[in-house]
Scaffold this active site. Structure first.
Site, PDB file in Angstrom:
ATOM      1  N   GLU A 139       0.806  -1.233   0.000  1.00  0.00           N
ATOM      2  CA  GLU A 139       0.000   0.000   0.000  1.00  0.00           C
ATOM      3  C   GLU A 139       0.832   1.273   0.000  1.00  0.00           C
ATOM      4  O   GLU A 139       0.455   2.258  -0.594  1.00  0.00           O
ATOM      5  CB  GLU A 139      -0.908   0.123   1.243  1.00  0.00           C
ATOM      6  CG  GLU A 139      -1.835  -0.986   1.522  1.00  0.00           C
ATOM      7  CD  GLU A 139      -1.230  -1.977   2.471  1.00  0.00           C
ATOM      8  OE1 GLU A 139      -1.984  -2.495   3.276  1.00  0.00           O
ATOM      9  OE2 GLU A 139      -0.012  -2.247   2.402  1.00  0.00           O
TER      10      GLU A 139
ATOM     11  N   ASP B 137      -1.422  -5.057   3.776  1.00  0.00           N
ATOM     12  CA  ASP B 137      -1.449  -5.359   5.217  1.00  0.00           C
ATOM     13  C   ASP B 137      -2.259  -6.619   5.543  1.00  0.00           C
ATOM     14  O   ASP B 137      -3.217  -6.955   4.835  1.00  0.00           O
ATOM     15  CB  ASP B 137      -2.044  -4.165   5.986  1.00  0.00           C
ATOM     16  CG  ASP B 137      -1.052  -3.016   6.090  1.00  0.00           C
ATOM     17  OD1 ASP B 137       0.137  -3.245   5.847  1.00  0.00           O
ATOM     18  OD2 ASP B 137      -1.470  -1.881   6.406  1.00  0.00           O
TER      19      ASP B 137
ATOM     20  N   GLU C  79      -8.901  -4.929   5.534  1.00  0.00           N
ATOM     21  CA  GLU C  79      -8.677  -3.815   4.610  1.00  0.00           C
ATOM     22  C   GLU C  79      -7.581  -4.177   3.610  1.00  0.00           C
ATOM     23  O   GLU C  79      -7.696  -3.920   2.417  1.00  0.00           O
ATOM     24  CB  GLU C  79      -8.272  -2.571   5.426  1.00  0.00           C
ATOM     25  CG  GLU C  79      -8.821  -1.268   4.924  1.00  0.00           C
ATOM     26  CD  GLU C  79     -10.343  -1.194   4.884  1.00  0.00           C
ATOM     27  OE1 GLU C  79     -10.842  -0.687   3.869  1.00  0.00           O
ATOM     28  OE2 GLU C  79     -11.024  -1.639   5.821  1.00  0.00           O
TER      29      GLU C  79
ATOM     30  N   HIS D 103      -3.437 -11.975  14.588  1.00  0.00           N
ATOM     31  CA  HIS D 103      -2.091 -11.425  14.720  1.00  0.00           C
ATOM     32  C   HIS D 103      -1.578 -11.565  16.143  1.00  0.00           C
ATOM     33  O   HIS D 103      -2.286 -11.953  17.046  1.00  0.00           O
ATOM     34  CB  HIS D 103      -2.088  -9.931  14.366  1.00  0.00           C
ATOM     35  CG  HIS D 103      -2.772  -9.631  13.082  1.00  0.00           C
ATOM     36  ND1 HIS D 103      -2.432 -10.250  11.911  1.00  0.00           N
ATOM     37  CD2 HIS D 103      -3.785  -8.779  12.783  1.00  0.00           C
ATOM     38  CE1 HIS D 103      -3.207  -9.793  10.947  1.00  0.00           C
ATOM     39  NE2 HIS D 103      -4.037  -8.914  11.451  1.00  0.00           N
TER      40      HIS D 103
ATOM     41  N   ASP E 160      -4.864  -7.707   7.144  1.00  0.00           N
ATOM     42  CA  ASP E 160      -6.183  -7.601   7.784  1.00  0.00           C
ATOM     43  C   ASP E 160      -7.251  -7.452   6.699  1.00  0.00           C
ATOM     44  O   ASP E 160      -6.959  -7.525   5.508  1.00  0.00           O
ATOM     45  CB  ASP E 160      -6.220  -6.430   8.782  1.00  0.00           C
ATOM     46  CG  ASP E 160      -5.884  -5.094   8.129  1.00  0.00           C
ATOM     47  OD1 ASP E 160      -5.806  -5.024   6.890  1.00  0.00           O
ATOM     48  OD2 ASP E 160      -5.704  -4.101   8.865  1.00  0.00           O
TER      49      ASP E 160
ATOM     50  N   TYR F 227       2.601  -5.446  13.437  1.00  0.00           N
ATOM     51  CA  TYR F 227       1.433  -4.784  12.849  1.00  0.00           C
ATOM     52  C   TYR F 227       0.541  -4.184  13.929  1.00  0.00           C
ATOM     53  O   TYR F 227       0.250  -4.833  14.930  1.00  0.00           O
ATOM     54  CB  TYR F 227       0.641  -5.780  12.002  1.00  0.00           C
ATOM     55  CG  TYR F 227      -0.398  -5.115  11.146  1.00  0.00           C
ATOM     56  CD1 TYR F 227      -0.065  -4.035  10.329  1.00  0.00           C
ATOM     57  CD2 TYR F 227      -1.727  -5.541  11.161  1.00  0.00           C
ATOM     58  CE1 TYR F 227      -1.025  -3.409   9.546  1.00  0.00           C
ATOM     59  CE2 TYR F 227      -2.682  -4.930  10.377  1.00  0.00           C
ATOM     60  CZ  TYR F 227      -2.320  -3.853   9.576  1.00  0.00           C
ATOM     61  OH  TYR F 227      -3.266  -3.225   8.806  1.00  0.00           O
TER      62      TYR F 227
ATOM     63  N   ARG G 182      -2.603  -3.103  13.922  1.00  0.00           N
ATOM     64  CA  ARG G 182      -4.065  -3.284  13.993  1.00  0.00           C
ATOM     65  C   ARG G 182      -4.327  -4.711  14.439  1.00  0.00           C
ATOM     66  O   ARG G 182      -4.314  -5.635  13.630  1.00  0.00           O
ATOM     67  CB  ARG G 182      -4.721  -3.003  12.637  1.00  0.00           C
ATOM     68  CG  ARG G 182      -4.636  -1.545  12.270  1.00  0.00           C
ATOM     69  CD  ARG G 182      -5.568  -1.139  11.150  1.00  0.00           C
ATOM     70  NE  ARG G 182      -5.552   0.308  10.996  1.00  0.00           N
ATOM     71  CZ  ARG G 182      -4.752   0.970  10.165  1.00  0.00           C
ATOM     72  NH1 ARG G 182      -3.921   0.302   9.398  1.00  0.00           N
ATOM     73  NH2 ARG G 182      -4.781   2.277  10.087  1.00  0.00           N
TER      74      ARG G 182
END
Length: 694
Positions: free
Chosen positions: A10, A83, A87, A348, A85, A302, A304
Site C-alpha cells: 500500500e 497489510d 482492509e 495477529h 487484515d 502490525y 491493527r
C-alpha cells in the site's frame, strides 16, 4: 535486466523497506492505499442484485493504476503484499481485479512485522486471496454507505448542509451526549471523612481513618454525625490495637498492547489523540532507517490487532534480555495470557517491538520526539508483560476506643518485579506507606483529628481514551475505525474539546435527537454490536455477507421512508443579540456556525459584520476589579481568560480564575486541569487544595 517479480504493497515507505530485503529480482511498488471504491456521486449499490457494489477507480488514482499495469506486464510473478487484515485483503483483491489476476492463484503474501526474516519467510508460502476477509470488508463498506448516504441527505435537507451520520459515529456521539445529560442531571450529595493521626510511644506518627462504630462500617453523611463520633472519643484515653492483618499481595503486569489499549494508554500517558497514535505506529511498523548496514527496519509488529498473543521467538529473546538487564528474578517463567475481548480478531500477535534488543535508548538517534515516546511506551509495556509480578507486603491495623473504630493501612514493596520498568496509567504507582511495628494489645495515642466535608462528583466527560474504551467494551466498531470516527465527529463540530474532554455542541445535540427519534436502531448499542459480530462471522466463513446486509437493510429502509415524511425542517433560529450593528445600525443576531455561536448582522449578506461571543465565567477581573473575566479563544483555538474591559485592562490568564484569593499571598487562585483531575492552586506555588475528578 528487469525484475522478474513484482510486489504490490500500500505505502511507499513499506515498499522501500521490503525492496531492500528481497534483492534485485524483486521490484516493489505502492498502490497508495485503495485504488477502487464506491462512487462518491451516488449510493453505488445494486439493490436488485444482492446489494452488488458498483466499484469505480478512485479519482486521481489513474496514474497509479497505469503504472501498476505497466509493471505487471513486464513481471513473471506478481505478489500482493498489502497489510494482514480485512482492509489489506480487500486492497489485494481490488488490485488483482484491475490486473486481471485470478484470486485463486497463490499470490497473496502476508507478514506481521517488516523484518528481513519475516518478509523472506512469507514469500516462501504465498496463499490465495481470502474471500471471507474480502467479503467482511465489503459488507462493512456497504453497511456504512447505506447508513451514511441514507441519513446524511436528510440531515442536509432538514438541518444544515455538510452534516453526516454513520453507524459508529452516531453511537459515539450518543455516548458523549448521554454522559453530558448525566452530568447536567447530577445532584451532589454531601459526605464527610474523618482522618486521624496516632502515635505509639516514641515511634513516628501514623495516619488512620474512621471506619465505624462497634465493629460495623458507618458512613458520615454530615457534620452532626462527625461531631457525634468525636464526642464519644475520650481524648485522654489511649486506643487499643484490636487486630493486625498482614498479607503478601502480588501485582501482575498488564498484557502487551492491542490497538485499542495502545490508543488509550498513549492518550492517557502521552496526551496523543487517537489519530496521531495510529499515524506514528504506522511509521514505526513500515520502517525506520537505522543507518549503516542495518538500513531500514520495521520497529514494531502490525498495529491493527485485537490479540495479546506473543510468538515464542519474541518470548525467548525477551527472556534473554530481562536476564541480562535485570537478573533472573525479574524474568517470568510462565506468562499469564490476557483474556481476548469478545469478538476480537486473533489473527495477529500483540503490538510489540520486532526486537527487544533494540532498546529505546539505542533508538533515540534515529527517531523523532513523538516516534520515540510511542516506541518507548510499546517497548516498555511489552518487556514488562514478560516480567515477574511485583510483591507488596500490606498491613491493616484496627484501633478501637469506646466503640469507635479507626483503621490504618500500610504497604511496602517487597519486590519491584515488572514495576521496575513500567506501570500502566490505570495502576497507580505503589507508594510505600510504612507503619511502626504494631501488635494486638498495643496502645496508641490519638494526636489529632481532621474531619473534612466532601461532595459526590458527577461522572467525568469522556476523554479520547475513555471513549475508545467505551466503544470497545460495548462491541461497537473495531479499534482500526476509532481514529477516523473521532476525527469525523470533531470535524462536523458535533463535539468540541474542552480541557481534552468531549463536550457536545448544540448542533451535535440536534443531530443526535433526530437520529434517536427516527433511526433508533442506528444508535442502539446492542443492535450495532450485533451487526459487528455478524461482520466477524462473515470473516470466519460462518455467515453469508448478503444475508447480513439484507437483515440490516429491510427494517432500515422503512425507517428512512418514515423519516423522509416525518422529519420537520429544523429551524436553527437566529436569536436576537440585544444590540445593534456598529457598522450599519441593523439589529445583531446570534447565529450557529461551524465553531459554535457568534454574533452577526441581521442584514447579511449586505452587511458582513460579525463578532465572537465571549462567555462570562462569573468572576470579577482580579486586576482592575471592574470588568468580568471572559473566556476567549486564541488563534490556535486554545481557550484563555481575559478581562471584558480589554484593551483598557490587559488582564490575561491561560488558567481559569476561580474568584478567590490565596490565603497566604493574596494572589488570585486558578483551576489547574490535568489527566481528568482539577486542582485549585495559587500560581505562585504558595497554596493548593485537594484534587478532585474533572
Amino acid at each position: 535486466m528487469t525484475a522478474k517479480n513484482l510486489v504490490i504493497v500500500e505505502s511507499p515507505a513499506k515498499a522501500k523497506t521490503i525492496e531492500k530485503y528481497l534483492g534485485r529480482n524483486y521490484k516493489v511498488v505502492a498502490s497508495l492505499g485503495h485504488i477502487r471504491d464506491l462512487p462518491k456521486s451516488q449510493m453505488g449499490i445494486d439493490f436488485e442484485h444482492n446489494y452488488e457494489p458498483k466499484y469505480i477507480s478512485i479519482r486521481g488514482k489513474g496514474d497509479v493504476i497505469k503504472e501498476l499495469k505497466k509493471n505487471a506486464k513486464k513481471a513473471d510473478h506478481i505478489y500482493l503484499a498489502a497489510d494482514p487484515d480485512r482492509e489489506g485483503e480487500a486492497i489485494a483483491w481490488h488490485v488483482s481485479h484491475i490486473l486481471n489476476l485470478d484470486p485463486k492463484d497463490k499470490n497473496r503474501v502476508v507478514f506481521n512485522e517488516i523484518t528481513k526474516d519475516a518478509v523472506k519467510n512469507a514469500f516462501k508460502t504465498p496463499r490465495s486471496i481470502d474471500m471471507n476477509l474480502v467479503d467482511a470488508q465489503q459488507a462493512r463498506r456497504i453497511l456504512d454507505r447505506l447508513v451514511g448516504y441514507s441519513i446524511s441527505p436528510l440531515l442536509w435537507a432538514k438541518v444544515k448542509k455538510g452534516l453526516s451520520a454513520g453507524r459508529v459515529q452516531s453511537v459515539a456521539l450518543k455516548l458523549i451526549i448521554d454522559r453530558e445529560n448525566e452530568i447536567r442531571n447530577f445532584k451532589p450529595e454531601e459526605y464527610w471523612s474523618l482522618d486521624a493521626e496516632f502515635k505509639k510511644g516514641a515511634s513516628k506518627k501514623f495516619a488512620a481513618s474512621f471506619y465505624g462504630l462497634n465493629g460495623k462500617k458507618m458512613a458520615l453523611p454530615n457534620n452532626d454525625k462527625v461531631q457525634e463520633v468525636l464526642r464519644g472519643i475520650n481524648k485522654k484515653q489511649p486506643f487499643t490495637i484490636t487486630n493486625v492483618v498482614k498479607k503478601e499481595r502480588k501485582r501482575f503486569p498488564a498484557p502487551p498492547f492491542t490497538t485499542s489499549s495502545l490508543q488509550q494508554e498513549a492518550n492517557r500517558k502521552l496526551g496523543f489523540p487517537t489519530r496521531k497514535t495510529m499515524m506514528l505506529a504506522q511509521q514505526l511498523y513500515e520502517g525506520i532507517n537505522l543507518g549503516g548496514k542495518l538500513g531500514t527496519v520495521g520497529l514494531i509488529t502490525y498495529m491493527r490487532t485485537d490479540s495479546t498473543r506473543v510468538s515464542n521467538v519474541a518470548k525467548t529473546e525477551t527472556s534473554h534480555f530481562i536476564h541480562e538487564a535485570y537478573g533472573e528474578a525479574y524474568a517470568a517463567v510462565k506468562i499469564r495470557q490476557g483474556k481476548l475481548q469478545e469478538g476480537a480478531q486473533d489473527a495477529h500477535e500483540a503490538i510489540r517491538p520486532t526486537s527487544t534488543m533494540r532498546t529505546p535508548e539505542q533508538m533515540e538517534k534515529v527517531l523523532n520526539k513523538d516516534q520515540m515516546k510511542l516506541y518507548r511506551l510499546i517497548w516498555s509495556r511489552f518487556v514488562a508483560s514478560e516480567m515477574t509480578p511485583a510483591v507488596i507486603n500490606t498491613v491493616q491495623v484496627t484501633l478501637e476506643q469506646n466503640g469507635a473504630t479507626f483503621r490504618a493501612n500500610g504497604s511496602q514493596t517487597k519486590f519491584a518485579g515488572f514495576t521496575k520498568l513500567y506501570v500502566s496509567s490505570r495502576d497507580e504507582e505503589a507508594k510505600d506507606n510504612l507503619l511502626p511495628e504494631l501488635a494486638i494489645g498495643d496502645e496508641a495515642t490519638l494526636v489529632k483529628t481532621d474531619p473534612a466535608q466532601h461532595f459526590t462528583q458527577p461522572p467525568a466527560r469522556y476523554s479520547e481514551a475513555n471513549l475508545v474504551k467505551a466503544l470497545e467494551e460495548n462491541g461497537v466498531g473495531r479499534p482500526s475505525t476509532y481514529a477516523p470516527t473521532i476525527e469525523t465527529i470533531k470535524k462536523r463540530y458535533y463535539v468540541k474539546m474542552t480541557a481534552r474532554r468531549f463536550e457536545p455542541t448544540e448542533l451535535g445535540e440536534i443531530v443526535n435527537d433526530l437520529i434517536n427519534e427516527f433511526f433508533p436502531d442506528i444508535v442502539n448499542i446492542k443492535f450495532t454490536a450485533t451487526v459487528e459480530s455478524e461482520l466477524d462471522s462473515i470473516e470466519t466463513g460462518k455467515t453469508d455477507w448478503v444475508k447480513v446486509i439484507d437483515q440490516f437493510y429491510q427494517p432500515f429502509a422503512k425507517e428512512v421512508e418514515s423519516a423522509e415524511k416525518g422529519i420537520e425542517k429544523v429551524q436553527i433560529k437566529d436569536e436576537p443579540a440585544g444590540f445593534d450593528c456598529d457598522i450599519c445600525g441593523a439589529p445583531m443576531v446570534i447565529k450557529l456556525g461551524r465553531f459554535g455561536k457568534f454574533y452577526a448582522c441581521s442584514r447579511f449578506p449586505e452587511c458582513r459584520n460579525t463578532k465572537a461571543i465571549v462567555k462570562e465565567i462569573g468572576v470579577i477581573c482580579p486586576k482592575c476589579g471592574k470588568g468580568q473575566v471572559v473566556e476567549r479563544k486564541s488563534k490556535r483555538n486554545r481557550t484563555f481568560y481575559g478581562c471584558s474591559r480589554y484593551p483598557d485592562c490587559d488582564f490575561v490568564s491561560w488558567d481559569k480564575p476561580v474568584g478567590r484569593d490565596c490565603p497566604k499571598c493574596g494572589h488570585f487562585l486558578v483551576e489547574k486541569r490535568s489527566r481528568g483531575k482539577v486542582q485549585i492552586v495559587c500560581p505562585n506555588g504558595d497554596y493548593k487544595e485537594e484534587t478532585v475528578k474533572a
